[in-house]
Motif scaffolding. Structure first.
Motif, PDB file in Angstrom:
ATOM      1  N   ASP A 338       0.693  -1.416  -0.058  1.00 30.48           N
ATOM      2  CA  ASP A 338      -0.032   0.044   0.064  1.00 30.48           C
ATOM      3  C   ASP A 338       0.936   1.213   0.027  1.00 30.48           C
ATOM      4  N   ALA A 339       0.288   2.319   0.295  1.00 29.19           N
ATOM      5  CA  ALA A 339       1.011   3.624   0.113  1.00 29.19           C
ATOM      6  C   ALA A 339       2.277   3.842   1.118  1.00 29.19           C
ATOM      7  N   LYS A 340       2.201   3.447   2.361  1.00 32.22           N
ATOM      8  CA  LYS A 340       3.139   3.386   3.464  1.00 32.22           C
ATOM      9  C   LYS A 340       4.149   2.545   3.026  1.00 32.22           C
ATOM     10  N   VAL A 341       3.788   1.137   2.803  1.00 31.01           N
ATOM     11  CA  VAL A 341       4.731   0.473   2.519  1.00 31.01           C
ATOM     12  C   VAL A 341       5.476   0.786   1.100  1.00 31.01           C
ATOM     13  N   THR A 342       4.773   1.272   0.199  1.00 31.77           N
ATOM     14  CA  THR A 342       5.402   1.670  -0.915  1.00 31.77           C
ATOM     15  C   THR A 342       6.222   2.969  -0.763  1.00 31.77           C
ATOM     16  N   ALA A 343       6.010   3.919   0.364  1.00 29.91           N
ATOM     17  CA  ALA A 343       7.131   4.787   0.474  1.00 29.91           C
ATOM     18  C   ALA A 343       8.319   4.096   1.346  1.00 29.91           C
ATOM     19  N   ALA A 344       7.969   3.378   2.175  1.00 28.50           N
ATOM     20  CA  ALA A 344       9.286   2.857   2.956  1.00 28.50           C
ATOM     21  C   ALA A 344      10.373   2.089   1.997  1.00 28.50           C
ATOM     22  N   THR A 345       9.711   1.434   1.076  1.00 27.89           N
ATOM     23  CA  THR A 345      10.552   0.464  -0.067  1.00 27.89           C
ATOM     24  C   THR A 345      11.047   1.550  -0.843  1.00 27.89           C
ATOM     25  N   LEU A 346      10.416   2.595  -1.379  1.00 29.88           N
ATOM     26  CA  LEU A 346      11.135   3.507  -2.238  1.00 29.88           C
ATOM     27  C   LEU A 346      12.510   4.183  -1.477  1.00 29.88           C
ATOM     28  N   LEU A 347      12.266   4.389  -0.347  1.00 31.54           N
ATOM     29  CA  LEU A 347      13.310   5.009   0.496  1.00 31.54           C
ATOM     30  C   LEU A 347      14.509   3.895   0.768  1.00 31.54           C
ATOM     31  N   ASN A 348      14.302   2.703   0.920  1.00 28.70           N
ATOM     32  CA  ASN A 348      15.228   1.748   0.997  1.00 28.70           C
ATOM     33  C   ASN A 348      15.792   1.655  -0.270  1.00 28.70           C
ATOM     34  N   ALA A 350      16.153   3.747  -2.846  1.00 31.36           N
ATOM     35  CA  ALA A 350      17.050   5.107  -3.149  1.00 31.36           C
ATOM     36  C   ALA A 350      18.176   4.953  -2.446  1.00 31.36           C
ATOM     37  N   GLU A 351      18.221   4.553  -1.345  1.00 30.37           N
ATOM     38  CA  GLU A 351      19.753   4.680  -0.574  1.00 30.37           C
ATOM     39  C   GLU A 351      20.422   3.717  -0.957  1.00 30.37           C
ATOM     40  N   ALA A 352      19.955   2.413  -1.442  1.00 31.78           N
ATOM     41  CA  ALA A 352      20.868   1.454  -2.116  1.00 31.78           C
ATOM     42  C   ALA A 352      21.520   1.614  -3.286  1.00 31.78           C
ATOM     43  N   ASN A 353      20.675   2.382  -4.302  1.00 27.48           N
ATOM     44  CA  ASN A 353      21.115   2.885  -5.572  1.00 27.48           C
ATOM     45  C   ASN A 353      22.078   3.947  -5.247  1.00 27.48           C
ATOM     46  N   LEU A 354      22.083   4.739  -4.345  1.00 25.09           N
ATOM     47  CA  LEU A 354      23.014   5.961  -4.156  1.00 25.09           C
ATOM     48  C   LEU A 354      24.279   5.028  -3.989  1.00 25.09           C
ATOM     49  N   TRP A 355      24.184   4.121  -2.940  1.00 23.54           N
ATOM     50  CA  TRP A 355      25.669   3.395  -2.842  1.00 23.54           C
ATOM     51  C   TRP A 355      26.155   2.677  -4.045  1.00 23.54           C
ATOM     52  N   LEU A 356      25.303   2.173  -4.917  1.00 29.54           N
ATOM     53  CA  LEU A 356      25.599   1.646  -6.116  1.00 29.54           C
ATOM     54  C   LEU A 356      26.046   2.473  -7.273  1.00 29.54           C
ATOM     55  N   ASN A 357      25.909   3.788  -6.831  1.00 27.92           N
ATOM     56  CA  ASN A 357      26.519   5.037  -7.772  1.00 27.92           C
ATOM     57  C   ASN A 357      25.372   5.108  -8.936  1.00 27.92           C
ATOM     58  N   ASP A 360      20.994   8.538 -11.027  1.00 26.23           N
ATOM     59  CA  ASP A 360      19.750   8.848 -11.541  1.00 26.23           C
ATOM     60  C   ASP A 360      18.454   8.290 -10.910  1.00 26.23           C
ATOM     61  N   GLU A 361      18.837   6.714 -10.937  1.00 33.07           N
ATOM     62  CA  GLU A 361      17.548   5.771 -10.399  1.00 33.07           C
ATOM     63  C   GLU A 361      17.460   6.239  -8.988  1.00 33.07           C
ATOM     64  N   ALA A 362      18.257   6.681  -8.247  1.00 28.41           N
ATOM     65  CA  ALA A 362      18.136   6.858  -6.705  1.00 28.41           C
ATOM     66  C   ALA A 362      17.137   8.612  -6.780  1.00 28.41           C
ATOM     67  N   GLU A 363      17.553   9.216  -7.651  1.00 22.50           N
ATOM     68  CA  GLU A 363      16.871  10.463  -7.897  1.00 22.50           C
ATOM     69  C   GLU A 363      15.271  10.151  -8.484  1.00 22.50           C
ATOM     70  N   GLU A 383      16.579  14.838   3.144  1.00 19.92           N
ATOM     71  CA  GLU A 383      17.761  14.489   3.748  1.00 19.92           C
ATOM     72  C   GLU A 383      18.670  13.639   2.919  1.00 19.92           C
ATOM     73  N   LEU A 384      18.163  12.671   2.258  1.00 21.80           N
ATOM     74  CA  LEU A 384      19.029  11.705   1.510  1.00 21.80           C
ATOM     75  C   LEU A 384      19.136  12.435   0.274  1.00 21.80           C
ATOM     76  N   ASP A 385      18.470  13.352  -0.314  1.00 24.17           N
ATOM     77  CA  ASP A 385      18.799  13.951  -1.689  1.00 24.17           C
ATOM     78  C   ASP A 385      19.979  14.841  -1.455  1.00 24.17           C
ATOM     79  N   VAL A 386      20.205  15.437  -0.348  1.00 25.57           N
ATOM     80  CA  VAL A 386      21.375  16.240  -0.169  1.00 25.57           C
ATOM     81  C   VAL A 386      22.512  15.398  -0.200  1.00 25.57           C
ATOM     82  N   LEU A 387      22.573  14.363   0.181  1.00 26.34           N
ATOM     83  CA  LEU A 387      23.820  13.349   0.255  1.00 26.34           C
ATOM     84  C   LEU A 387      24.040  12.806  -0.924  1.00 26.34           C
TER      85      LEU A 387
END
Length: 401
Positions: A338-348, A350-357, A360-363, A383-387
């Motif tokens: 649902d919406a809340k699970v989707t939001a939690a999963t998107l955040l997870n 996004a952070e993993a994609n950031l550390w995989l460089n 664009d996908e993370a953004e 907060e994650l977008d700044v990093l």
């Protein structure tokens, strides 16, 4: 379901309202090596740090100007006394009675301005001028020459302030109008940084912007102007000296941060969260599985020789989260994702994609997360977008071509 912990980290369980469903933010910390904004050649291993003062001549001129002003005041007073002594008794009486001019007084010597402190440059260089990842070495044979130039403490305007306060009453009678008096001092201490490679290439040369702006500080306040003047006469030098000392320490810390960010390879600690979903009635097994893999991957980030292992673990976690996102149905409150699970999963994810460089996908994932407009996740996304933007800039600087 028991969630396995693979790092010695504290877990904060933030359960959201619901029936059997639980969305928990697992707090984790891990280390990573921050890349420099100005990449260095692989042959660069050492640096020599030096702090130089560029204001001794200004101090000498200031002292000379004050000494000249004192001499002028003393000379004028001596000449006035000499002229008075040469006057006749009648002239002295006339001047006293008619012109109200009595015997000349001693010279009123001008007060000296604060003299900027000349700091121990060797101590400053040793304490603050560092480049993480490189070895400090003395002399001109170092791979990098780092020079910090100090222009000295500059005193600006000193403005008297009238501060409205509460009236003091003694026995029910007001003792004053409640106005207190203080001085507001403007000051700055400009400095610059220059880093030169062995072949003469200038890698960094700039004035520290924060050091060029005037700051303001106020003295304590006094009930009368006379009290303020008396305080200032006795304490001006001590007051200014503290401003000088404190500002130099603050500016040198900014120098250390600048060198570290531009040229260093510092190991930093990242505190974040991996969200895990559980339910007594619905199967969410992919979330604790992904959590374990993600934490293992993040743990390996600070080990360059384990980068492939780190990537493998994060990619496997990402595959599980992407599979869940394929079922996303934010408009259906009864949907598994649902919406809340989707939001939690998107955040997870996004952070993993950031550390995989995969910036664009993370953004892209963060944009989708913000569109869901769930406050706690929107703030986390910001907060994650700044990093993300900082990591993207550093990665691209180190992987040109």
């Amino acid at each position: 379901m028991r969630i396995p912990f693979t790092l010695s980290v504290a877990a904060t369980l933030l359960a959201l309202p619901g029936l059997a469903q639980s969305i928990e933010s697992q707090k984790i910390s891990f280390e990573y090596v921050r890349l420099p904004l100005v990449p260095l050649s692989g042959s660069v291993h050492t640096y020599h740090a030096e702090v130089v003062t560029r204001y001794q001549d200004a101090i000498a001129q200031q002292k000379a100007a004050h000494a000249a002003a004192v001499t002028t005041a003393e000379t004028k007073a001596a000449e006035a006394k000499k002229e008075y002594k040469a006057q006749s008794f009648g002239a002295k009486a006339f001047n006293k009675i008619v012109l109200d001019e009595g015997k000349p007084k001693d010279a009123v010597l001008p007060a000296a301005d604060y003299t900027p402190q000349v700091f121990d440059t060797q101590t400053l260089a040793t304490t603050y001028v560092t480049v993480s990842g490189l070895q400090r070495t003395p002399g001109p044979d170092a791979d990098l020459q780092v020079v910090v130039g100090l222009d000295g403490f500059t005193q600006g305007e000193i403005v008297q302030q009238a501060i409205q306060g509460s009236q003091m009453k003694i026995g029910g009678v007001a003792t004053g109008d409640g106005i207190k008096h203080a001085y507001q001092v403007s000051y700055k201490s400009p400095l610059s940084v220059k880093v030169t490679a062995k072949d003469g290439t200038v890698l960094l040369e700039e004035q520290l912007e924060a050091s060029t702006a005037y700051r303001k500080a106020s003295t304590e306040a006094f009930a009368t102007e006379a009290g303020l003047a008396k305080y200032w006469q006795a304490n001006q030098m001590v007051f200014m000296r503290k401003l000088d000392d404190d500002l130099m320490k603050e500016n040198m810390k900014l120098v250390a941060e600048l060198l570290d960010s531009r040229l260093g390879q510092r190991t930093l600690t990242r505190s974040t969260r991996v969200v895990v979903v559980t339910d007594k009635n619905i199967n969410y097994d992919e979330f604790p599985q992904a959590y374990e893999k993600a934490v293992m991957g993040y743990k390996l980030l600070a080990q360059p020789n384990r980068s492939a292992d780190a990537a493998k673990q994060m990619q496997e976690a990402l595959a599980l989260w992407n599979k869940a996102l394929a079922e996303s149905n934010p408009k259906d409150k009864k949907a598994r994702i649902d919406a809340k699970v989707t939001a939690a999963t998107l955040l997870n994810a996004a952070e993993a994609n950031l550390w995989l460089n995969n910036f664009d996908e993370a953004e892209r994932l963060l944009v989708k997360l913000k569109l869901l407009d769930i406050s706690r996740y929107t703030e986390a996304a910001k907060e994650l977008d700044v990093l993300l933007q900082d990591q993207r800039t550093r990665y691209l600087a180190n992987h040109k071509g």
